[in-house]
Design an enzyme around this catalytic site. Structure first.
Site, PDB file in Angstrom:
ATOM      1  N   GLU A 135     -11.345  -9.108  -1.653  1.00  0.00           N
ATOM      2  CA  GLU A 135     -10.827  -9.066  -0.281  1.00  0.00           C
ATOM      3  C   GLU A 135     -11.877  -9.587   0.696  1.00  0.00           C
ATOM      4  OE1 GLU A 135      -7.861  -5.539   0.409  1.00  0.00           O
ATOM      5  OE2 GLU A 135      -9.711  -4.720  -0.405  1.00  0.00           O
TER       6      GLU A 135
ATOM      7  N   GLU B  31      -0.429  -0.705  -4.306  1.00  0.00           N
ATOM      8  CA  GLU B  31      -1.865  -0.522  -4.109  1.00  0.00           C
ATOM      9  C   GLU B  31      -2.156   0.944  -3.815  1.00  0.00           C
ATOM     10  OE1 GLU B  31      -3.897  -3.055  -1.439  1.00  0.00           O
ATOM     11  OE2 GLU B  31      -3.027  -4.915  -2.221  1.00  0.00           O
TER      12      GLU B  31
ATOM     13  N   ASN C 124       0.833  -1.201   0.000  1.00  0.00           N
ATOM     14  CA  ASN C 124       0.000   0.000   0.000  1.00  0.00           C
ATOM     15  C   ASN C 124       0.872   1.256   0.000  1.00  0.00           C
ATOM     16  OD1 ASN C 124      -3.046  -0.726   0.544  1.00  0.00           O
ATOM     17  ND2 ASN C 124      -1.829  -2.134   1.790  1.00  0.00           N
TER      18      ASN C 124
END
Length: 591
Positions: A537, A450, A418
């Protein structure tokens, strides 16, 4: 004649009556001359005797009478503070009282009023004189109104913000201090506000429109009747109101909010702005700036809850601010001591059960509180700028681990990390990734960055260029939590992304809400049509895995396949897989 009672005279003065043989003027002669000298001075003179809390006037000269309009008979026996009229809360008066209490000299400027009610600025010099055990004060007054007005005009221009016409930050704070000093017993309301996403407005409309908007904001705020209005930062403003009743505070804040709710029309454009507002109410006791600080703390809390409306200061806000300060300090130490590690959660092929990748999740190994999840520190790290210091070493850690894992695998695992919008805007991500890859020897195809959907709002040449350079290097780009933010289907086509992740909130309700199934199915079809990998997810049970597989979702991530674990345990779990399949998964046919 006693030496202390002689006064030196210039040589060219001839000896006159009252002059001693040695050329010195006698004290008696001086005393005889002084009344004439004092009476004929252009400056007003007043002599007063300290008597308890008062200082009754014993003498004034003609210039004092002319300056104030009061005759000698009207002044004698009174304390001169009557000259201040209703302006007895001037901060300078406190300085005068303190000097008289300490029997010290003082020089200041006061706003006084003549007998006819006209105001004038008086330059005042007070000098103490002891006569035996009694303390007298000699005051010298001079009308400095013209000089004061000229100074205030020049000072006013220097103290104003050039864009908005409001006080600049330093001038607002100084003016607020004076306001607080003059109103120590009055309840005050301090409001602080800023424009939400003002950077995007500047980027989208240009700085000329941005400045015009700030100017109009300043104009509206000055029309609110506040005692002081200041521009505190790029897009932050502050106001001070005097309250007759503390219960009126919320109503005033609502009026401020309402005045800013109407669209702003500038340069032919109609722009709707959103504001975060924090405010504090109280009496300016102790630290005069405490109310401004409290309002700022409330504003910070309001920014964290953009839909919560204006936020009144609470003691809990102060405690949270103190925790953020402590955390920032601890984070600086943690970065220096390299106290951060990554945990890895597997991503699995929903049809075969094969491991195809993992998401790398940062953890803080706090020496006192143990393993801390990113939710407890990432926001503070980003706001303080420390997250930028973490980025390169974090990517280096993940790339090194990816190289270690994929060294002897036929099918390499992809590792996603991320990154924040701030990192894209403040770092040359492509240059940094290129440096990390050269240092670690990792294949760029093993890494995916991400990003959140909000990055689509930063559709600027700089961000787009960074995306394109990353793709040229070979690093993947994934849109995290797709469907929960600023969904922009056109951006999926414009931005060179390689993957979209379906948010866990959609996955968790697949079996109970038909609308969720329609949305998830549409996202999967969209990803397939655009040639993007789709990752679901929050897959926690076999039913969810089966439904996603039947819809054609290729990859899943969640507790069904494994919790996030450190590098050592991730490696062990991967080795235990043998043929890299989860044996308990029932095979299903691809959609």
């Amino acid at each position: 004649m006693d030496e202390v009672e002689k006064f030196e005279q210039p040589d060219f003065i001839k000896r006159a009556p009252g002059m001693a043989e040695d050329g010195l003027l006698s004290a008696d002669a001086v005393r005889a001359i002084l009344p004439t000298l004092v009476e004929e001075m252009n400056d007003g003179i007043a002599i007063a005797r300290r008597s308890g809390a008062n200082s009754p006037v014993l003498y004034v000269n003609k210039a004092f009478e002319h300056l104030t309009g009061y005759s000698r008979s009207e002044v004698i026996g009174k304390d001169c503070r009557y000259l201040q009229g209703n302006e007895r809360k001037q901060s300078e008066i406190a300085c005068i009282r303190a000097a008289i209490e300490a029997a010290e000299p003082v020089d200041t400027t006061l706003l006084n009023y003549r007998k006819d009610g006209s105001a004038f600025w008086s330059g005042l010099s007070l000098r103490p004189a002891w006569v035996g055990d009694e303390l007298f004060y000699v005051g010298i007054l001079r009308d400095v109104s013209a000089l004061r007005q000229a100074h205030m005009a020049l000072e006013g221009v220097a103290n104003l913000d050039g864009t908005t016409g409001c006080l600049n930050r330093q001038s607002f704070i100084q003016a607020a201090k004076e306001q607080f000093a003059c109103n120590a017993t009055t309840t005050l309301l301090v409001v602080k506000l800023d424009v939400v996403s003002f950077h995007d407005l500047n980027t989208g409309y240009g700085f000329e429109v941005g400045d015009a908007l700030l100017c109009e904001i300043g104009r509206r705020l000055r029309d609110m009747g506040a005692a002081r209005v200041g521009r505190m930062g790029a897009n932050e403003f502050a106001l001070v109101f005097e309250l007759q009743d503390e219960a009126n505070a919320d109503a005033i804040v609502k009026l401020v909010s309402t005045s800013l709710a109407t669209d702003f029309v500038v340069a032919g454009a109609s722009v709707s702005l959103r504001f975060s507002i924090g405010y504090a109410v109280g009496k300016p006791v102790g630290n005069a700036i405490s109310l401004i600080r409290n309002a700022g703390t409330a504003l910070w809390a309001a920014k964290s809850d953009p839909l919560g409306g204006p936020r009144r200061f609470r003691e809990s806000d102060h405690e949270q601010a103190s925790r953020r300060v402590r955390m920032t300090r601890e984070l600086k130490v943690a970065v220096s001591n390299d106290e951060f590690v990554y945990y890895f959660q597997p991503q699995v092929d929903l049809i075969t059960g094969e491991w195809v990748g993992a998401e790398a999740l940062i953890r803080w190994k706090h020496p006192l509180f143990g393993c801390q999840l990113p939710g407890s520190f990432i926001e503070t790290a980003e706001r303080s700028g420390l997250l930028l210091d973490l980025t390169e070493r974090s990517l280096t850690t993940v790339a090194t681990f990816a190289r270690q894992i994929n060294a002897h695998r036929d099918r390499a695992l992809r590792f996603s990390v991320n990154v924040s919008a701030g990192e894209f805007l403040q770092h040359d991500m492509a240059e940094m990734l290129d440096r990390v890859l050269r240092l670690t020897g990792a294949d760029p195809a093993w890494l995916t960055l991400e990003i959140t959907e909000s990055m689509f709002l930063s559709d600027t040449p700089g961000v787009m260029g960074a995306f394109q350079r990353l793709r040229q290097i070979g690093v993947g780009l994934s849109v995290d939590d797709f469907g929960t933010g600023y969904s922009n289907l056109r951006s999926l086509e414009t931005f060179p992304v390689t993957e979209i992740k379906i948010d866990r909130t959609f996955v968790s309700e697949l079996a109970t809400r038909p609308a969720r199934r329609v949305i998830v199915s549409a996202i999967i079809d969209l990803g397939r049509a655009l040639g993007l990998t789709v990752v679901a997810e929050g897959v926690e049970n076999e039913a969810q895995r089966a439904m996603l597989g039947e819809m054609g979702c290729p990859v899943g991530q969640g507790y069904l396949f494994g919790i996030p674990t450190d590098a050592e345990n991730f490696t062990i779990n991967l080795a235990r897989m043998g043929a890299t399949h989860w044996p308990h998964l029932k095979p299903i046919s691809a959609a």
